[in-house]
Design a protein around this motif. Structure first.
Motif, mmCIF file in Angstrom:
data_model
loop_
_atom_site.group_PDB
_atom_site.id
_atom_site.type_symbol
_atom_site.label_atom_id
_atom_site.label_comp_id
_atom_site.label_asym_id
_atom_site.label_seq_id
_atom_site.Cartn_x
_atom_site.Cartn_y
_atom_site.Cartn_z
ATOM 1 N N ARG A 44 0.837 -1.199 0.000
ATOM 2 C CA ARG A 44 0.000 0.000 0.000
ATOM 3 C C ARG A 44 0.874 1.253 0.000
ATOM 4 O O ARG A 44 0.586 2.222 -0.697
ATOM 5 N N SER A 45 1.948 1.216 0.750
ATOM 6 C CA SER A 45 2.869 2.353 0.806
ATOM 7 C C SER A 45 3.485 2.616 -0.573
ATOM 8 O O SER A 45 3.610 3.769 -0.995
ATOM 9 N N LYS A 46 3.854 1.556 -1.273
ATOM 10 C CA LYS A 46 4.422 1.710 -2.615
ATOM 11 C C LYS A 46 3.403 2.314 -3.576
ATOM 12 O O LYS A 46 3.725 3.193 -4.367
ATOM 13 N N VAL A 47 2.165 1.842 -3.491
ATOM 14 C CA VAL A 47 1.107 2.360 -4.368
ATOM 15 C C VAL A 47 0.844 3.833 -4.066
ATOM 16 O O VAL A 47 0.748 4.659 -4.979
ATOM 17 N N GLU A 48 0.757 4.183 -2.783
ATOM 18 C CA GLU A 48 0.514 5.579 -2.406
ATOM 19 C C GLU A 48 1.661 6.473 -2.839
ATOM 20 O O GLU A 48 1.445 7.601 -3.275
ATOM 21 N N SER A 49 2.876 5.974 -2.752
ATOM 22 C CA SER A 49 4.039 6.748 -3.187
ATOM 23 C C SER A 49 3.974 7.000 -4.699
ATOM 24 O O SER A 49 4.234 8.112 -5.167
ATOM 25 N N TRP A 50 3.620 5.974 -5.458
ATOM 26 C CA TRP A 50 3.481 6.121 -6.907
ATOM 27 C C TRP A 50 2.356 7.100 -7.241
ATOM 28 O O TRP A 50 2.505 7.969 -8.099
ATOM 29 N N ARG A 51 1.213 6.971 -6.550
ATOM 30 C CA ARG A 51 0.086 7.884 -6.778
ATOM 31 C C ARG A 51 0.506 9.328 -6.498
ATOM 32 O O ARG A 51 0.178 10.236 -7.258
ATOM 33 N N LEU A 52 1.238 9.526 -5.409
ATOM 34 C CA LEU A 52 1.714 10.867 -5.048
ATOM 35 C C LEU A 52 2.574 11.440 -6.168
ATOM 36 O O LEU A 52 2.393 12.591 -6.584
ATOM 37 N N HIS A 53 3.482 10.646 -6.675
ATOM 38 C CA HIS A 53 4.366 11.091 -7.764
ATOM 39 C C HIS A 53 3.548 11.507 -8.997
ATOM 40 O O HIS A 53 3.788 12.565 -9.582
ATOM 41 N N VAL A 54 2.582 10.689 -9.378
ATOM 42 C CA VAL A 54 1.755 10.979 -10.558
ATOM 43 C C VAL A 54 0.965 12.274 -10.355
ATOM 44 O O VAL A 54 0.874 13.110 -11.259
ATOM 45 N N LEU A 55 0.411 12.450 -9.171
ATOM 46 C CA LEU A 55 -0.390 13.644 -8.887
ATOM 47 C C LEU A 55 0.454 14.913 -8.900
ATOM 48 O O LEU A 55 0.038 15.942 -9.431
ATOM 49 N N ILE A 56 1.645 14.836 -8.346
ATOM 50 C CA ILE A 56 2.546 16.001 -8.358
ATOM 51 C C ILE A 56 2.946 16.326 -9.796
ATOM 52 O O ILE A 56 2.956 17.488 -10.199
ATOM 53 N N GLU A 57 3.264 15.299 -10.573
ATOM 54 C CA GLU A 57 3.608 15.509 -11.987
ATOM 55 C C GLU A 57 2.459 16.161 -12.749
ATOM 56 O O GLU A 57 2.679 16.921 -13.684
ATOM 57 N N ALA A 58 1.222 15.868 -12.343
ATOM 58 C CA ALA A 58 0.044 16.427 -13.016
ATOM 59 C C ALA A 58 -0.227 17.871 -12.602
ATOM 60 O O ALA A 58 -1.056 18.540 -13.206
ATOM 61 N N GLY A 59 0.453 18.345 -11.538
ATOM 62 C CA GLY A 59 0.291 19.737 -11.134
ATOM 63 C C GLY A 59 -0.406 19.966 -9.806
ATOM 64 O O GLY A 59 -0.691 21.111 -9.445
ATOM 65 N N PHE A 60 -0.689 18.895 -9.080
ATOM 66 C CA PHE A 60 -1.307 19.065 -7.763
ATOM 67 C C PHE A 60 -0.257 19.535 -6.762
ATOM 68 O O PHE A 60 0.865 19.018 -6.752
ATOM 69 N N PRO A 61 -0.583 20.521 -5.928
ATOM 70 C CA PRO A 61 0.349 20.927 -4.891
ATOM 71 C C PRO A 61 0.520 19.781 -3.881
ATOM 72 O O PRO A 61 -0.390 18.949 -3.702
ATOM 73 N N PRO A 86 0.439 19.177 -0.543
ATOM 74 C CA PRO A 86 -0.551 18.771 0.468
ATOM 75 C C PRO A 86 -1.795 18.129 -0.143
ATOM 76 O O PRO A 86 -2.320 17.150 0.377
ATOM 77 N N LEU A 87 -2.236 18.663 -1.267
ATOM 78 C CA LEU A 87 -3.414 18.123 -1.940
ATOM 79 C C LEU A 87 -3.097 16.771 -2.572
ATOM 80 O O LEU A 87 -3.896 15.832 -2.500
ATOM 81 N N ALA A 88 -1.921 16.658 -3.154
ATOM 82 C CA ALA A 88 -1.492 15.391 -3.750
ATOM 83 C C ALA A 88 -1.400 14.302 -2.688
ATOM 84 O O ALA A 88 -1.800 13.163 -2.928
ATOM 85 N N GLU A 89 -0.892 14.649 -1.520
ATOM 86 C CA GLU A 89 -0.798 13.671 -0.429
ATOM 87 C C GLU A 89 -2.183 13.191 -0.016
ATOM 88 O O GLU A 89 -2.401 11.993 0.188
ATOM 89 N N ALA A 109 -9.692 8.027 -4.141
ATOM 90 C CA ALA A 109 -10.029 8.789 -5.348
ATOM 91 C C ALA A 109 -9.392 8.152 -6.582
ATOM 92 O O ALA A 109 -8.274 7.631 -6.520
ATOM 93 N N ASP A 110 -10.093 8.212 -7.694
ATOM 94 C CA ASP A 110 -9.594 7.655 -8.940
ATOM 95 C C ASP A 110 -8.463 8.538 -9.480
ATOM 96 O O ASP A 110 -8.674 9.704 -9.833
ATOM 97 N N PRO A 126 -6.601 22.087 -9.534
ATOM 98 C CA PRO A 126 -6.358 20.929 -8.677
ATOM 99 C C PRO A 126 -7.255 20.887 -7.437
ATOM 100 O O PRO A 126 -7.773 19.826 -7.077
ATOM 101 N N LYS A 127 -7.470 22.041 -6.816
ATOM 102 C CA LYS A 127 -8.316 22.077 -5.626
ATOM 103 C C LYS A 127 -9.746 21.641 -5.948
ATOM 104 O O LYS A 127 -10.361 20.871 -5.234
#
Length: 67
Positions: free
Chosen positions: A15-32, A34-37, A44-45, A59-60
């Motif tokens: 789960r930690s690995k998946v959340e870390s990957w999701r965080l990376h993708v969200l930041i790359e997409a432009g989410f700040p 705290p919101l990406a975390e 969320a999809d 993003p908000k």
């Protein structure tokens, strides 16, 4: 260590690995960060979140729609 404990540790690790990957993708997409975390740790999809931002949604606002 019991088998149940080992399974729980593997589940947390995965789960930690998946959340870390999701965080990376969200930041790359432009989410700040705290919101990406928040989104990364939610159910969320991810693809919808990225698509909303790529289509011009703030993003908000995208996070509010998805969480």
């Amino acid at each position: 260590m019991s088998e149940t404990t080992q399974i729980a540790e593997i589940d947390r690790s995965e789960r930690s690995k998946v959340e870390s990957w999701r965080l990376h993708v969200l930041i790359e997409a432009g989410f700040p960060l705290p919101l990406a975390e928040r989104l990364a740790h939610s159910e969320a999809d991810l693809h919808t979140a990225v698509a909303l931002v790529r289509q011009g949604c703030e993003p908000k606002t995208a996070a509010e729609i998805l969480i």
